[in-house]
Write an enzyme that holds these catalytic residues in place. Sequence first.
Site, PDB file in Angstrom:
ATOM      1  N   ASP A  27      30.289  13.646  35.355  1.00 35.94           N
ATOM      2  CA  ASP A  27      30.926  13.745  34.020  1.00 35.94           C
ATOM      3  C   ASP A  27      30.650  14.779  33.030  1.00 35.94           C
ATOM      4  OD1 ASP A  27      32.603  11.467  35.145  1.00 35.94           O
ATOM      5  OD2 ASP A  27      31.206  10.148  34.532  1.00 35.94           O
ATOM      6  N   LYS A  30      33.344  19.111  34.543  1.00 31.82           N
ATOM      7  CA  LYS A  30      33.563  20.104  35.989  1.00 31.82           C
ATOM      8  C   LYS A  30      35.170  20.289  35.837  1.00 31.82           C
ATOM      9  CE  LYS A  30      32.018  16.862  38.636  1.00 31.82           C
ATOM     10  NZ  LYS A  30      31.143  15.923  37.880  1.00 31.82           N
ATOM     11  N   GLY A  54      36.430  11.539  38.854  1.00 36.51           N
ATOM     12  CA  GLY A  54      37.365  11.349  37.831  1.00 36.51           C
ATOM     13  C   GLY A  54      37.352  12.940  36.905  1.00 36.51           C
ATOM     14  N   HIS A  55      38.184  13.775  37.025  1.00 30.29           N
ATOM     15  CA  HIS A  55      38.167  15.130  36.473  1.00 30.29           C
ATOM     16  C   HIS A  55      39.221  15.206  35.467  1.00 30.29           C
ATOM     17  CE1 HIS A  55      35.644  16.505  40.046  1.00 30.29           C
ATOM     18  NE2 HIS A  55      35.156  15.490  39.659  1.00 30.29           N
ATOM     19  N   GLN A 260      30.783  14.502  41.198  1.00 29.93           N
ATOM     20  CA  GLN A 260      29.677  13.728  41.178  1.00 29.93           C
ATOM     21  C   GLN A 260      28.657  14.646  40.356  1.00 29.93           C
ATOM     22  OE1 GLN A 260      31.074  12.603  44.317  1.00 29.93           O
ATOM     23  NE2 GLN A 260      32.421  11.660  42.627  1.00 29.93           N
TER      24      GLN A 260
HETATM   25  P1  GDP Z   1      33.716  15.930  35.252  1.00 31.02           P
HETATM   26  O1  GDP Z   1      33.978  14.401  36.090  1.00 31.02           O
HETATM   27  O2  GDP Z   1      32.782  16.570  35.316  1.00 31.02           O
HETATM   28  O3  GDP Z   1      35.195  16.748  35.654  1.00 31.02           O
HETATM   29  O4  GDP Z   1      34.217  15.460  33.689  1.00 31.02           O
HETATM   30  P2  GDP Z   1      35.122  14.087  33.067  1.00 31.02           P
HETATM   31  O5  GDP Z   1      36.630  14.728  32.918  1.00 31.02           O
HETATM   32  O6  GDP Z   1      34.789  13.159  33.717  1.00 31.02           O
HETATM   33  O7  GDP Z   1      34.291  13.903  31.544  1.00 31.02           O
HETATM   34  C1  GDP Z   1      34.418  14.963  30.649  1.00 31.02           C
HETATM   35  C2  GDP Z   1      34.999  14.540  29.381  1.00 31.02           C
HETATM   36  O8  GDP Z   1      34.815  15.549  28.292  1.00 31.02           O
HETATM   37  C3  GDP Z   1      36.723  14.911  29.598  1.00 31.02           C
HETATM   38  O9  GDP Z   1      37.431  13.984  28.626  1.00 31.02           O
HETATM   39  C4  GDP Z   1      36.794  16.169  28.952  1.00 31.02           C
HETATM   40  O10 GDP Z   1      38.071  16.400  28.541  1.00 31.02           O
HETATM   41  C5  GDP Z   1      35.891  16.236  27.805  1.00 31.02           C
HETATM   42  N1  GDP Z   1      35.063  17.451  27.596  1.00 31.02           N
HETATM   43  C6  GDP Z   1      34.875  18.604  28.523  1.00 31.02           C
HETATM   44  N2  GDP Z   1      34.239  19.518  27.837  1.00 31.02           N
HETATM   45  C7  GDP Z   1      34.178  19.030  26.395  1.00 31.02           C
HETATM   46  C8  GDP Z   1      33.538  19.588  25.266  1.00 31.02           C
HETATM   47  O11 GDP Z   1      32.930  20.519  25.273  1.00 31.02           O
HETATM   48  N3  GDP Z   1      33.727  18.794  24.121  1.00 31.02           N
HETATM   49  C9  GDP Z   1      34.146  17.790  24.233  1.00 31.02           C
HETATM   50  N4  GDP Z   1      34.055  16.983  22.916  1.00 31.02           N
HETATM   51  N5  GDP Z   1      34.721  17.166  25.292  1.00 31.02           N
HETATM   52  C10 GDP Z   1      34.730  17.876  26.349  1.00 31.02           C
HETATM   53  P1  IMO Z   2      32.678  12.807  38.606  1.00 26.59           P
HETATM   54  O1  IMO Z   2      33.159  13.694  39.688  1.00 26.59           O
HETATM   55  C1  IMO Z   2      30.009   9.778  37.142  1.00 26.59           C
HETATM   56  C2  IMO Z   2      28.663   6.735  40.252  1.00 26.59           C
HETATM   57  C3  IMO Z   2      29.113   5.377  40.320  1.00 26.59           C
HETATM   58  C4  IMO Z   2      27.814   4.700  40.668  1.00 26.59           C
HETATM   59  C5  IMO Z   2      27.382   5.643  41.678  1.00 26.59           C
HETATM   60  C6  IMO Z   2      27.866   5.231  43.238  1.00 26.59           C
HETATM   61  O2  IMO Z   2      33.860  12.321  37.779  1.00 26.59           O
HETATM   62  O3  IMO Z   2      31.499  13.571  37.924  1.00 26.59           O
HETATM   63  P2  IMO Z   2      30.278   5.203  44.357  1.00 26.59           P
HETATM   64  O4  IMO Z   2      31.646   4.930  44.132  1.00 26.59           O
HETATM   65  O5  IMO Z   2      30.259   6.714  44.510  1.00 26.59           O
HETATM   66  O6  IMO Z   2      29.518   4.605  45.478  1.00 26.59           O
HETATM   67  O7  IMO Z   2      29.212   4.577  43.027  1.00 26.59           O
HETATM   68  O8  IMO Z   2      27.861   6.793  41.376  1.00 26.59           O
HETATM   69  N1  IMO Z   2      29.652   7.941  40.491  1.00 26.59           N
HETATM   70  C7  IMO Z   2      29.951   8.717  39.247  1.00 26.59           C
HETATM   71  N2  IMO Z   2      29.527   8.688  37.967  1.00 26.59           N
HETATM   72  N3  IMO Z   2      31.019  10.532  37.765  1.00 26.59           N
HETATM   73  C8  IMO Z   2      31.437  10.422  39.009  1.00 26.59           C
HETATM   74  O9  IMO Z   2      32.268  11.621  39.551  1.00 26.59           O
HETATM   75  C9  IMO Z   2      30.811   9.518  39.968  1.00 26.59           C
HETATM   76  N4  IMO Z   2      31.076   9.414  41.092  1.00 26.59           N
HETATM   77  C10 IMO Z   2      30.362   8.015  41.617  1.00 26.59           C
HETATM   78  O10 IMO Z   2      29.283   4.782  38.909  1.00 26.59           O
HETATM   79  O11 IMO Z   2      26.895   4.495  39.775  1.00 26.59           O
HETATM   80 MG    MG Z   3      34.111  12.395  35.719  1.00 33.34          MG
END
Ligand code: GDP
Ligand code: IMO
Ligand code: MG
Length: 511
Positions: A27, A30, A54-55, A260
């Site tokens: 999170d 990416k 969750g991207h 992840q």
């Molecule tokens: P991922 O799993 O690595 O793709 O990241 P997620 O999408 O799960 O979580 C990142 C969150 O931060 C998302 O809601 C993005 O829209 C947000 N985001 C990404 N870069 C920035 C940033 O530089 N600043 C802020 N405030 N939000 C950001």
């Molecule tokens: P992205 O790609 C954050 C965490 C779960 C749990 C552990 C094992 O969005 O960064 P699983 O369902 O994979 O067996 O759960 O891994 N986890 C993540 N945490 N971002 C993710 O993906 C994750 N994918 C799995 O919360 O702790």
């Molecule tokens: Mg994510």
Amino acid sequence: MSLDSLIRSKVLNGKRTVAIVCNQFGDTGKGKFIDLLSTWADVIARGTGGANAGHTIKIGGVEHIFHLIPSGILHDKDGKYNIIGRGVVLDPRVVVEELDLLDKAGLSYDLLRLSMNAKLVLPQHIVIDRVREAKTGKEIGTTGRGIGPCYEDQTGRRGLTLNDILNRDIFVRKLKRNLAHYNTVLSALDPDMQNTKKIMEHEHLANGAYFSQTRRFDLDAIVEMYTAVYAGRIGSMITDVEARLRDFAGKKKILLEGAQGYLLSVDYGFHPYVTSSDASIEGLAKGVGLRVQDADLVLGIVKAPYMTRVGAGPFPTEYGGERSEKHCQGEGMTLDREQALYPDNALNHDDEFLRGIAIRKAGSEKGATTGRPRRVGRLDLPLLRYAAQTNGNKVILTKLDVFDESDAIEICKAYVYKGPAYRMGKYTLKQGHILFCAPQDPEILKHSIPIYGKLPGWKQKTSDIKTYAALPQKMRDLVEYIERKAKVEVVMISLGPEREQTIVRGGIGSD
Ligand code: GDP
Ligand code: IMO
Ligand code: MG
């Protein structure tokens, strides 16, 4: 110069295969960077994890969240291939759901290709994942998407592949063998089948259609859904994508999309608090049929100056420690609920638990897959150094804007061990020992108390700043402090979720 041209000339110049991975617990942003670099790439490929990811991509205020389909799909219209490789555990239900969303938004997916060798997520994987979590009081805090069990089937040599949905007889033979295993396991965990029945009523499991009162799993219902409904919808996308990618390597521009994060990797994370695939560059390259050395640039994403974690497991720098962990894992806890419960929170609050809530709010830190509040903690340099050992030293810092109003910044430089005497071979770790490296054993990590370095905050809105030189001096000091202490090179900085809220630092190796 446009942001796109800057990225091409300063970061991607001459590169053919570039990877985006996460150096923390996931999170980190990416999705944003895959989307940003997709304009450069010819091919975007995912190779690890599954619908646990969750991207999020935010364009013009509109948010798109993808769990399985690569985040480059928004560029399908521009002739970019989006590929899911063999290392992914693929739930066809989620693919179909995401295709429906794309249809609704009027977005194309003509060049989406799925590996025939991707591991197939089946209803029994989701059931056992959820039964196990319920039984252990959410010991791991999985996403409940069947990820662990599906990977277990690979090493247990009883798994099915995506291509099996195209060959009904083979699918039935393999499914029978696989179900025999799960029926044995579940007859011990859930003898009266009540748990299984309840779990299977979920929309992720066809609202109960897979449940059989006599056999637990209704084989015919699963066969029909997978080999008729899903095969009908996604069959034409299934192909030998690895052969294609090997052919493209060095010729086309390939962007590898990590899922992840390094600290959740089954190989490098802290067992058992990990996911079940290798989220490092090694797992990613292998998951799309390439070699690590095919990636000529690996960009590790790092949230700063804080980091997050969803689910259970040690997190030494967590604001509010155990209190925060319990709070975030509380049944039905949401960001709205915690704001109602703790309205008196602020980024500079004396109580660090309340500071954590304020950071979570400022960064909108809720799980993109589960909606759970993400636990928040200070940036941990020993863990960053550890991730860089495998993922390399080029990093992108994200979310610095979240700390715009903070008076001071705390960063973990090392730890002091505060646990019971612990044998490590001929050495015994004792209370008071200072640890400068990441303890890779969770028994050590959970007793590691951070030693923080303190830097002043910049107290200025930064989300509209476009160049490194225009950043507040105190933010630049922080960036350079991270570079020095973690021995990394910061290539880009993100100051908001939108594409344009990105700063390109300089040429690779140029400063
Ligand atoms: P991922 O799993 O690595 O793709 O990241 P997620 O999408 O799960 O979580 C990142 C969150 O931060 C998302 O809601 C993005 O829209 C947000 N985001 C990404 N870069 C920035 C940033 O530089 N600043 C802020 N405030 N939000 C950001
Ligand atoms: P992205 O790609 C954050 C965490 C779960 C749990 C552990 C094992 O969005 O960064 P699983 O369902 O994979 O067996 O759960 O891994 N986890 C993540 N945490 N971002 C993710 O993906 C994750 N994918 C799995 O919360 O702790
Ligand atoms: Mg994510």
